[in-house]
Write a protein that holds these residues in place. Structure first.
Motif, PDB file in Angstrom:
ATOM      1  N   VAL A  77      29.186  30.362  18.032  1.00  0.00           N
ATOM      2  CA  VAL A  77      30.660  30.431  18.007  1.00  0.00           C
ATOM      3  C   VAL A  77      31.199  31.844  18.224  1.00  0.00           C
ATOM      4  O   VAL A  77      32.401  32.018  18.422  1.00  0.00           O
ATOM      5  CB  VAL A  77      31.242  29.846  16.693  1.00  0.00           C
ATOM      6  N   THR A  78      30.325  32.867  18.199  1.00  0.00           N
ATOM      7  CA  THR A  78      30.795  34.235  18.395  1.00  0.00           C
ATOM      8  C   THR A  78      31.355  34.425  19.799  1.00  0.00           C
ATOM      9  O   THR A  78      30.766  33.977  20.786  1.00  0.00           O
ATOM     10  CB  THR A  78      29.645  35.231  18.143  1.00  0.00           C
ATOM     11  N   SER A  79      32.498  35.079  19.870  1.00  0.00           N
ATOM     12  CA  SER A  79      33.122  35.405  21.155  1.00  0.00           C
ATOM     13  C   SER A  79      32.671  36.808  21.556  1.00  0.00           C
ATOM     14  O   SER A  79      33.216  37.804  21.077  1.00  0.00           O
ATOM     15  CB  SER A  79      34.645  35.339  21.012  1.00  0.00           C
ATOM     16  N   TYR A  80      31.660  36.877  22.414  1.00  0.00           N
ATOM     17  CA  TYR A  80      31.027  38.167  22.720  1.00  0.00           C
ATOM     18  C   TYR A  80      31.931  39.069  23.553  1.00  0.00           C
ATOM     19  O   TYR A  80      31.808  40.292  23.515  1.00  0.00           O
ATOM     20  CB  TYR A  80      29.676  37.944  23.413  1.00  0.00           C
ATOM     21  N   GLU A  81      32.865  38.479  24.283  1.00  0.00           N
ATOM     22  CA  GLU A  81      33.802  39.276  25.089  1.00  0.00           C
ATOM     23  C   GLU A  81      35.073  39.615  24.304  1.00  0.00           C
ATOM     24  O   GLU A  81      35.983  40.230  24.831  1.00  0.00           O
ATOM     25  CB  GLU A  81      34.180  38.512  26.374  1.00  0.00           C
ATOM     26  N   GLY A  82      35.124  39.175  23.050  1.00  0.00           N
ATOM     27  CA  GLY A  82      36.333  39.401  22.243  1.00  0.00           C
ATOM     28  C   GLY A  82      37.248  38.198  22.298  1.00  0.00           C
ATOM     29  O   GLY A  82      37.365  37.530  23.325  1.00  0.00           O
ATOM     30  N   ALA A  83      37.881  37.897  21.173  1.00  0.00           N
ATOM     31  CA  ALA A  83      38.722  36.696  21.060  1.00  0.00           C
ATOM     32  C   ALA A  83      40.209  37.036  21.012  1.00  0.00           C
ATOM     33  O   ALA A  83      41.040  36.154  20.823  1.00  0.00           O
ATOM     34  CB  ALA A  83      38.325  35.911  19.807  1.00  0.00           C
ATOM     35  N   GLY A  84      40.555  38.316  21.166  1.00  0.00           N
ATOM     36  CA  GLY A  84      41.961  38.708  21.085  1.00  0.00           C
ATOM     37  C   GLY A  84      42.365  39.255  19.730  1.00  0.00           C
ATOM     38  O   GLY A  84      43.535  39.192  19.342  1.00  0.00           O
ATOM     39  N   ALA A  85      41.401  39.801  18.986  1.00  0.00           N
ATOM     40  CA  ALA A  85      41.703  40.393  17.676  1.00  0.00           C
ATOM     41  C   ALA A  85      42.594  41.623  17.853  1.00  0.00           C
ATOM     42  O   ALA A  85      42.396  42.413  18.769  1.00  0.00           O
ATOM     43  CB  ALA A  85      40.404  40.781  16.976  1.00  0.00           C
ATOM     44  N   THR A  86      43.593  41.754  16.982  1.00  0.00           N
ATOM     45  CA  THR A  86      44.505  42.902  17.042  1.00  0.00           C
ATOM     46  C   THR A  86      44.734  43.445  15.640  1.00  0.00           C
ATOM     47  O   THR A  86      44.671  42.709  14.659  1.00  0.00           O
ATOM     48  CB  THR A  86      45.875  42.510  17.642  1.00  0.00           C
ATOM     49  N   THR A  87      45.005  44.734  15.554  1.00  0.00           N
ATOM     50  CA  THR A  87      45.256  45.378  14.264  1.00  0.00           C
ATOM     51  C   THR A  87      46.440  46.324  14.402  1.00  0.00           C
ATOM     52  O   THR A  87      46.725  46.814  15.503  1.00  0.00           O
ATOM     53  CB  THR A  87      44.006  46.140  13.790  1.00  0.00           C
ATOM     54  N   MET A  88      47.144  46.557  13.306  1.00  0.00           N
ATOM     55  CA  MET A  88      48.272  47.490  13.355  1.00  0.00           C
ATOM     56  C   MET A  88      48.546  48.081  11.985  1.00  0.00           C
ATOM     57  O   MET A  88      48.212  47.501  10.952  1.00  0.00           O
ATOM     58  CB  MET A  88      49.528  46.808  13.908  1.00  0.00           C
TER      59      MET A  88
END
Length: 324
Positions: free
Chosen positions: A222-233
């Protein structure tokens, strides 16, 4: 006819190997033990919260959903298939590091019967100096290299570690490898799911003295190796009387607001509103209120979709969540 009012629930507390007593500093009264999670608003097989206040005191959120349906929870808040309340609201006390974990999407074939995927967001309410979290993979990590790192004991080298302070916020779509680490207290808004795949747990024993189960194949799947769109601020610049959007996805919208005095707001017919009080105190008043409801840090409220106009008064920081 019963008139709507802001609902407050009795938290369901969960003992966790990484938990502590930090929820007490929010005015909560957890039972003895290593309490890691307070499920503040929950309608799940593993924990359902019951109303503390007003005419519906003693009713579970599942019963409210069944009896009052779309009128109270909104046209988007109750699925036609009789599904549970769509969100799960938690406060987490991380006295120790959580396992390195990842959550599936709704369409993952390995999901338990009736369970959803899990996209979530964190708002850091308190952080000790030097606190950090694990948030995503290092650039270029593949399924093969992650498996290899797990086998040879170098998995920590594949993970991004991020320093955190109070007011930081993190959006964690399903598929994002992550872990809270020691020294943080966090508000978590998430899909109504309790499915977690543990990738790594520091080779430590659980509360029963035995190693906790790992879910290596599910995690790798289930890991999204290309990134799943996580954002931080960072959110320290939030202005009083304005909502700052922290996260928006198909499952929820979360905004931060700073209350300084009176702030007049409205619910909408399509969704309930959840308020998480992060700091400060004050009161909630509404059109049919005989007297306002007092609130303080660590409390959460479910405002029915048909509540209409309401006013937040006081000096406080709140999170507002609703369905998009």
């Amino acid at each position: 006819m019963l008139k709507p009012y802001p609902l407050q629930f009795q938290p369901e507390f969960k003992e966790r190997v990484w938990g502590g007593r930090g929820l007490e500093q929010l005015g909560l009264t957890p039972p003895q033990g290593h309490i890691g999670e307070g499920w503040m608003i929950a309608d799940h097989a593993n924990g359902t919260t019951s109303v503390l206040n007003g005419a519906l005191a003693g009713l579970g959120l599942d019963e409210i959903r069944t009896q009052y349906g779309q009128e109270w929870l909104g046209t988007k808040g109750v699925s036609e298939q009789g599904g549970r309340f769509p969100l799960l609201i938690k406060l987490l006390d991380c006295n120790d590091d959580l396992s390195v974990q990842v959550h599936p999407t709704d369409d993952y074939a390995g999901l338990p019967q009736g369970e959803l995927g899990k996209t979530e967001m964190w708002y850091v309410m308190d952080a000790k100096p030097g606190a950090k979290i694990i948030y995503g993979l290092q650039e270029g990590v593949t399924r093969e290299s992650l498996r290899e790192a797990l086998e040879n004991g170098t998995v920590m080298d594949t993970l991004q570690q991020v320093p955190v302070e109070a007011g930081d916020t993190f959006f964690i779509p399903a598929g994002t490898v992550h872990a809270l680490c020691a020294g943080v207290i966090v508000a978590e808004i998430q899909q109504n799911s309790d499915t977690t795949y543990r990738l790594y747990d520091y080779n430590r024993p659980g509360l029963d003295g035995k190693p906790r189960e790992l879910h290596i194949e599910d995690s790798l799947n289930v890991t999204s190796y290309e990134g799943a769109g996580a954002t931080t601020m960072k959110t320290s610049g939030t202005k009083p009387g304005e909502w700052l959007e922290l996260a928006r996805c198909p499952y929820f919208v979360v905004e931060k607001g700073v209350i300084a005095g009176d702030w007049s707001l409205n619910t909408t017919e399509d969704s309930f509103t959840v308020l998480v009080i992060c700091e400060g105190s004050g009161s909630i008043s509404w059109d049919d209120a005989l007297e306002p409801i007092a609130y303080q840090a660590g409390q959460c409220f479910l405002l029915p979709a048909n509540l209409g106009q309401y006013t937040l008064n006081g000096s406080a920081t709140v999170l507002r969540s609703y369905l998009p």
